[in-house]
Write a protein that holds these residues in place. Structure first.
Motif, PDB file in Angstrom:
ATOM      1  N   ILE A  14       0.841  -1.200   0.000  1.00  0.00           N
ATOM      2  CA  ILE A  14       0.000   0.000   0.000  1.00  0.00           C
ATOM      3  C   ILE A  14       0.869   1.241   0.000  1.00  0.00           C
ATOM      4  O   ILE A  14       0.639   2.181  -0.763  1.00  0.00           O
ATOM      5  CB  ILE A  14      -0.960  -0.016   1.206  1.00  0.00           C
ATOM      6  N   GLN A  15       1.898   1.245   0.829  1.00  0.00           N
ATOM      7  CA  GLN A  15       2.821   2.380   0.889  1.00  0.00           C
ATOM      8  C   GLN A  15       3.482   2.587  -0.473  1.00  0.00           C
ATOM      9  O   GLN A  15       3.577   3.719  -0.956  1.00  0.00           O
ATOM     10  CB  GLN A  15       3.876   2.122   1.965  1.00  0.00           C
ATOM     11  N   SER A  16       3.889   1.510  -1.105  1.00  0.00           N
ATOM     12  CA  SER A  16       4.522   1.613  -2.432  1.00  0.00           C
ATOM     13  C   SER A  16       3.565   2.192  -3.461  1.00  0.00           C
ATOM     14  O   SER A  16       3.951   3.031  -4.271  1.00  0.00           O
ATOM     15  CB  SER A  16       4.993   0.243  -2.913  1.00  0.00           C
ATOM     16  N   LEU A  17       2.313   1.753  -3.437  1.00  0.00           N
ATOM     17  CA  LEU A  17       1.339   2.258  -4.396  1.00  0.00           C
ATOM     18  C   LEU A  17       1.065   3.742  -4.164  1.00  0.00           C
ATOM     19  O   LEU A  17       1.090   4.543  -5.103  1.00  0.00           O
ATOM     20  CB  LEU A  17       0.033   1.464  -4.327  1.00  0.00           C
ATOM     21  N   VAL A  18       0.800   4.132  -2.923  1.00  0.00           N
ATOM     22  CA  VAL A  18       0.516   5.539  -2.626  1.00  0.00           C
ATOM     23  C   VAL A  18       1.699   6.413  -3.042  1.00  0.00           C
ATOM     24  O   VAL A  18       1.511   7.501  -3.596  1.00  0.00           O
ATOM     25  CB  VAL A  18       0.167   5.738  -1.133  1.00  0.00           C
ATOM     26  N   ASN A  19       2.905   5.923  -2.820  1.00  0.00           N
ATOM     27  CA  ASN A  19       4.095   6.723  -3.101  1.00  0.00           C
ATOM     28  C   ASN A  19       4.558   6.650  -4.554  1.00  0.00           C
ATOM     29  O   ASN A  19       5.648   7.107  -4.878  1.00  0.00           O
ATOM     30  CB  ASN A  19       5.218   6.336  -2.145  1.00  0.00           C
ATOM     31  N   THR A  20       3.709   6.127  -5.445  1.00  0.00           N
ATOM     32  CA  THR A  20       4.059   6.156  -6.871  1.00  0.00           C
ATOM     33  C   THR A  20       3.892   7.559  -7.447  1.00  0.00           C
ATOM     34  O   THR A  20       4.383   7.837  -8.536  1.00  0.00           O
ATOM     35  CB  THR A  20       3.207   5.173  -7.702  1.00  0.00           C
ATOM     36  N   LEU A  21       3.203   8.428  -6.725  1.00  0.00           N
ATOM     37  CA  LEU A  21       3.005   9.803  -7.189  1.00  0.00           C
ATOM     38  C   LEU A  21       3.741  10.761  -6.276  1.00  0.00           C
ATOM     39  O   LEU A  21       3.516  10.766  -5.061  1.00  0.00           O
ATOM     40  CB  LEU A  21       1.520  10.174  -7.209  1.00  0.00           C
ATOM     41  N   ASP A  22       4.621  11.563  -6.856  1.00  0.00           N
ATOM     42  CA  ASP A  22       5.276  12.649  -6.132  1.00  0.00           C
ATOM     43  C   ASP A  22       4.383  13.868  -6.300  1.00  0.00           C
ATOM     44  O   ASP A  22       4.339  14.469  -7.372  1.00  0.00           O
ATOM     45  CB  ASP A  22       6.670  12.897  -6.704  1.00  0.00           C
ATOM     46  N   VAL A  23       3.634  14.206  -5.261  1.00  0.00           N
ATOM     47  CA  VAL A  23       2.651  15.281  -5.336  1.00  0.00           C
ATOM     48  C   VAL A  23       3.305  16.612  -5.711  1.00  0.00           C
ATOM     49  O   VAL A  23       2.760  17.379  -6.504  1.00  0.00           O
ATOM     50  CB  VAL A  23       1.873  15.406  -4.002  1.00  0.00           C
ATOM     51  N   ALA A  24       4.483  16.882  -5.178  1.00  0.00           N
ATOM     52  CA  ALA A  24       5.149  18.163  -5.426  1.00  0.00           C
ATOM     53  C   ALA A  24       5.532  18.345  -6.892  1.00  0.00           C
ATOM     54  O   ALA A  24       5.311  19.408  -7.474  1.00  0.00           O
ATOM     55  CB  ALA A  24       6.376  18.305  -4.537  1.00  0.00           C
ATOM     56  N   SER A  25       6.084  17.309  -7.492  1.00  0.00           N
ATOM     57  CA  SER A  25       6.559  17.434  -8.876  1.00  0.00           C
ATOM     58  C   SER A  25       5.551  16.930  -9.900  1.00  0.00           C
ATOM     59  O   SER A  25       5.660  17.238 -11.083  1.00  0.00           O
ATOM     60  CB  SER A  25       7.870  16.662  -9.054  1.00  0.00           C
ATOM     61  N   GLY A  26       4.609  16.107  -9.462  1.00  0.00           N
ATOM     62  CA  GLY A  26       3.642  15.514 -10.382  1.00  0.00           C
ATOM     63  C   GLY A  26       4.162  14.262 -11.072  1.00  0.00           C
ATOM     64  O   GLY A  26       3.462  13.654 -11.880  1.00  0.00           O
TER      65      GLY A  26
END
Length: 185
Positions: A14-26
């Motif tokens: 779950i952590q890996s999936l959520v962290n597939t997106l870098d919110v700051a850079s997109g």
């Protein structure tokens, strides 16, 4: 962004999936072949994976006491589409969760070793559902949180004794928040 150790057990998926997106850079690793391979996904599964990711992010934010970052499909609705069944080994009596209708491998929540492995053939929502169910039993589900920094929302596992962690990284997001608070005085 995260300088913490990975989440335990299936929560790492779950952590890996959520962290597939870098919110700051997109930047979205689901746009890359390596990102898809790490999760055992095909390009056809990406829209569903993104929807699941953002619902999981909202749940992680809720664990940290924050509102959802966007309007998302409720996680319960998405996981209800991934029915599971309990299988019991007739030789040793051990039980495990498996994707309903899948006579093959269990819905092991760990990321697949390779895209061709049996775990990669189990749909991602089923693997996520198994991870959530197991973490509920273990009592670890509420400790998977999302960073409160609005330009981050990175998932992390809160290992603090009181379970009150707020940032994915005290040295980055935590320091920025404290500096903003100090300057606002």
């Amino acid at each position: 962004m995260n300088d913490r150790a990975p989440a335990p057990g299936g929560l790492a998926l779950i952590q890996s999936l959520v962290n597939t997106l870098d919110v700051a850079s997109g930047a979205d690793s689901l746009d890359t072949a390596d990102g898809l391979a790490c999760l055992g996904l095909t390009s056809d599964e990406v829209p569903g994976a993104r929807e699941l990711r953002e619902s999981l992010r909202a749940a992680c934010l809720a664990h940290a006491g924050h509102p959802a970052h966007a309007v998302v499909t409720p996680l319960g609705e998405l996981l209800a589409r991934a029915p599971l069944r309990v299988t019991v080994d007739e030789h040793d009596g051990s039980a495990r969760l498996a994707a309903a209708g899948n006579p093959g491998p269990s819905a092991d929540p760990r990321p697949p070793a390779s895209p061709d492995s049996p775990a990669a053939r189990v749909p991602l929502p089923s693997r996520i559902a198994v991870a959530v169910a197991e973490s509920l039993v273990e009592g670890t589900w509420p400790r998977l949180k999302a960073c409160e920094a609005p330009d981050c929302h990175w998932a992390y596992y809160d290992r603090s004794p009181a379970g009150r962690g707020r940032w994915c990284s005290m040295s980055v997001c935590g320091a920025r928040a404290k500096m903003r608070r100090y300057r606002a005085k």
